[in-house]
Design a protein around this motif. Sequence first.
Motif, PDB file in Angstrom:
ATOM      1  N   ASP A   8       6.602   1.990   2.253  1.00 27.04           N
ATOM      2  CA  ASP A   8       7.676   2.976   2.079  1.00 27.04           C
ATOM      3  C   ASP A   8       8.402   2.583   0.792  1.00 27.04           C
ATOM      4  N   LEU A   9       8.169   3.364  -0.273  1.00 31.89           N
ATOM      5  CA  LEU A   9       8.677   3.017  -1.604  1.00 31.89           C
ATOM      6  C   LEU A   9      10.145   3.380  -1.803  1.00 31.89           C
ATOM      7  N   GLY A  10      10.719   4.069  -0.830  1.00 26.16           N
ATOM      8  CA  GLY A  10      12.141   4.432  -0.921  1.00 26.16           C
ATOM      9  C   GLY A  10      12.423   5.502  -1.962  1.00 26.16           C
ATOM     10  N   ILE A  11      11.425   6.289  -2.337  1.00 24.24           N
ATOM     11  CA  ILE A  11      11.640   7.363  -3.323  1.00 24.24           C
ATOM     12  C   ILE A  11      12.267   8.549  -2.585  1.00 24.24           C
ATOM     13  N   LYS A  12      13.426   8.973  -3.071  1.00 25.95           N
ATOM     14  CA  LYS A  12      14.241   9.989  -2.387  1.00 25.95           C
ATOM     15  C   LYS A  12      13.397  11.191  -1.931  1.00 25.95           C
ATOM     16  N   ASP A  13      13.523  11.572  -0.691  1.00 25.69           N
ATOM     17  CA  ASP A  13      12.821  12.684  -0.033  1.00 25.69           C
ATOM     18  C   ASP A  13      11.304  12.468   0.057  1.00 25.69           C
ATOM     19  N   TYR A  14      10.682  12.081  -1.042  1.00 21.69           N
ATOM     20  CA  TYR A  14       9.223  11.948  -1.115  1.00 21.69           C
ATOM     21  C   TYR A  14       8.670  10.896  -0.137  1.00 21.69           C
ATOM     22  N   SER A  15       9.261   9.691  -0.143  1.00 18.80           N
ATOM     23  CA  SER A  15       8.702   8.598   0.670  1.00 18.80           C
ATOM     24  C   SER A  15       8.792   8.896   2.168  1.00 18.80           C
ATOM     25  N   SER A  54      14.577   0.092  -4.230  1.00 20.57           N
ATOM     26  CA  SER A  54      13.542   1.123  -4.091  1.00 20.57           C
ATOM     27  C   SER A  54      12.896   1.347  -5.463  1.00 20.57           C
ATOM     28  N   ILE A  55      11.831   2.106  -5.489  1.00 26.09           N
ATOM     29  CA  ILE A  55      11.183   2.423  -6.779  1.00 26.09           C
ATOM     30  C   ILE A  55      12.153   3.230  -7.650  1.00 26.09           C
ATOM     31  N   ASP A  56      12.985   4.075  -7.029  1.00 20.51           N
ATOM     32  CA  ASP A  56      13.980   4.845  -7.791  1.00 20.51           C
ATOM     33  C   ASP A  56      14.885   3.929  -8.625  1.00 20.51           C
ATOM     34  N   LEU A  95       7.721   4.245 -15.014  1.00 23.59           N
ATOM     35  CA  LEU A  95       7.979   3.869 -13.629  1.00 23.59           C
ATOM     36  C   LEU A  95       6.700   3.594 -12.844  1.00 23.59           C
ATOM     37  N   CYS A  96       5.642   4.368 -13.148  1.00 26.18           N
ATOM     38  CA  CYS A  96       4.377   4.213 -12.418  1.00 26.18           C
ATOM     39  C   CYS A  96       3.770   2.837 -12.651  1.00 26.18           C
ATOM     40  N   SER A  97       4.019   2.286 -13.824  1.00 27.95           N
ATOM     41  CA  SER A  97       3.472   0.961 -14.121  1.00 27.95           C
ATOM     42  C   SER A  97       4.164  -0.080 -13.224  1.00 27.95           C
ATOM     43  N   ALA A  98       5.508  -0.007 -13.128  1.00 32.92           N
ATOM     44  CA  ALA A  98       6.239  -0.939 -12.245  1.00 32.92           C
ATOM     45  C   ALA A  98       5.829  -0.711 -10.793  1.00 32.92           C
ATOM     46  N   CYS A  99       5.709   0.556 -10.412  1.00 34.63           N
ATOM     47  CA  CYS A  99       5.351   0.903  -9.034  1.00 34.63           C
ATOM     48  C   CYS A  99       3.958   0.354  -8.685  1.00 34.63           C
ATOM     49  N   GLY A 100       3.028   0.468  -9.627  1.00 38.50           N
ATOM     50  CA  GLY A 100       1.657  -0.028  -9.403  1.00 38.50           C
ATOM     51  C   GLY A 100       1.650  -1.527  -9.153  1.00 38.50           C
ATOM     52  N   ILE A 121       4.124  -3.360  -8.015  1.00 34.59           N
ATOM     53  CA  ILE A 121       4.784  -3.607  -6.714  1.00 34.59           C
ATOM     54  C   ILE A 121       3.780  -3.309  -5.573  1.00 34.59           C
ATOM     55  N   LYS A 122       3.079  -2.183  -5.689  1.00 32.62           N
ATOM     56  CA  LYS A 122       2.157  -1.790  -4.605  1.00 32.62           C
ATOM     57  C   LYS A 122       0.999  -2.782  -4.473  1.00 32.62           C
ATOM     58  N   ARG A 123       0.420  -3.183  -5.615  1.00 28.69           N
ATOM     59  CA  ARG A 123      -0.720  -4.117  -5.559  1.00 28.69           C
ATOM     60  C   ARG A 123      -0.322  -5.400  -4.825  1.00 28.69           C
ATOM     61  N   ASN A 159       4.694  16.399  -4.566  1.00 37.32           N
ATOM     62  CA  ASN A 159       4.342  15.391  -5.568  1.00 37.32           C
ATOM     63  C   ASN A 159       5.479  14.412  -5.759  1.00 37.32           C
ATOM     64  N   CYS A 160       5.139  13.204  -6.135  1.00 39.76           N
ATOM     65  CA  CYS A 160       6.166  12.203  -6.422  1.00 39.76           C
ATOM     66  C   CYS A 160       6.994  12.707  -7.601  1.00 39.76           C
ATOM     67  N   PRO A 161       8.340  12.629  -7.510  1.00 33.15           N
ATOM     68  CA  PRO A 161       9.169  13.114  -8.629  1.00 33.15           C
ATOM     69  C   PRO A 161       8.956  12.322  -9.910  1.00 33.15           C
ATOM     70  N   HIS A 162       8.368  11.136  -9.805  1.00 35.81           N
ATOM     71  CA  HIS A 162       8.151  10.316 -11.006  1.00 35.81           C
ATOM     72  C   HIS A 162       6.772  10.519 -11.622  1.00 35.81           C
ATOM     73  N   ALA A 163       5.938  11.335 -10.987  1.00 36.12           N
ATOM     74  CA  ALA A 163       4.575  11.541 -11.517  1.00 36.12           C
ATOM     75  C   ALA A 163       4.659  12.383 -12.784  1.00 36.12           C
ATOM     76  N   HIS A 164       3.926  11.985 -13.785  1.00 34.27           N
ATOM     77  CA  HIS A 164       3.879  12.795 -15.009  1.00 34.27           C
ATOM     78  C   HIS A 164       2.468  12.717 -15.574  1.00 34.27           C
TER      79      HIS A 164
HETATM   80 FE1  SF4 Z   1       4.606   5.302  -7.766  1.00 36.78          FE
HETATM   81 FE2  SF4 Z   1       4.155   6.766  -9.952  1.00 36.78          FE
HETATM   82 FE3  SF4 Z   1       2.699   7.161  -7.740  1.00 36.78          FE
HETATM   83 FE4  SF4 Z   1       5.266   7.885  -7.809  1.00 36.78          FE
HETATM   84  S1  SF4 Z   1       3.604   8.740  -9.057  1.00 36.78           S
HETATM   85  S2  SF4 Z   1       4.242   6.801  -6.136  1.00 36.78           S
HETATM   86  S3  SF4 Z   1       6.147   6.253  -9.064  1.00 36.78           S
HETATM   87  S4  SF4 Z   1       2.728   5.303  -9.015  1.00 36.78           S
END
Ligand code: SF4
Length: 307
Positions: free
Chosen positions: A85-92, A122-124, A135-140, A142-144, A228-233
Amino acid sequence: MTVTCRRCRSAPAEVQLAYAKLSLCPNCFQEFYVNRVRRTVEEFKMFKPKDKVGVAVSGGKDSMALLHSLKTAFPITNFIALHIDLGIKDYSKHCKEKVEKLAKMLDVELEVFDLESELGFSIDDFRKTIYRRKLCSACGTIKRHLFEVLAERAKTRILATGHNLDDVVATMLNNFFNGNWSQLVRLKPVLKPLMPNQTFKIKPLIKTPEEENLLYCLYSEIPFREVNCPHAHTERLKENKDMLQYLSKGNPGFRHQMLKNFLKLIPILEKAIEKPKLTTCKICGFPSSAEVCAFCKRVEMVRKVKK
Ligand code: SF4
């Protein structure tokens, strides 16, 4: 004119698999999909039927299709769903609900790591750090790390991930363009642990095209995240995947051919590449190329900004 399924020869075909010259009805497609997962696990000796296998599930179509198909292909294997549970608002919250639903549906044990309550961020929160634009790099990172922690909690040394054919070929191209040979080798179907107490990482969907995961979820009525994750781009990987889709239109077997040749290349690359010199992180004890590992550095950084 209605096309009849090439397998059962009775139901109307709904799925066209151009690379296999097959038109299938929904039932035969589901069977075809599960058989390919079974054959991939057996071909690369990913696990034995009586093993305990952790399955990393995010709530997305790939990992949800993975858990469902593994359970169908290997009914006696002890699978345990691992979720962060990444704690991303609404999404997680939405993702966790879907994962809980599937685990219940399949009667599979579920182990969850709650970032906010267990580590206090949280990831936020990374939006306030130098990672705000990546953010995805930090999230990756953390997840690994946390999937290793979850696997340890679940007492399993095998971790299945939902990487599909498109993920692997697109990442392969990325690493190739950048001359990142050590990362290229890590795309193999079974990745041995960097240190003895870590997990074997397996990719049972390595031969499955991405679009078939969505079809399998829909036909099997598998719950999966609809937002979709709000941080996805848009990233380079997405551009590579679009290019693969385009090339596959003219040559339907393009992605499979790339993977086949890549798998032949791996043993040669492995011999040629110098193995990274690893030590253990002085904070968490995980393998690291520096005194403090990437995970602990990011945790320290995000905690500082939270203070
Ligand atoms: Fe994490 Fe990025 Fe995937 Fe969102 S889109 S869950 S921030 S890796």
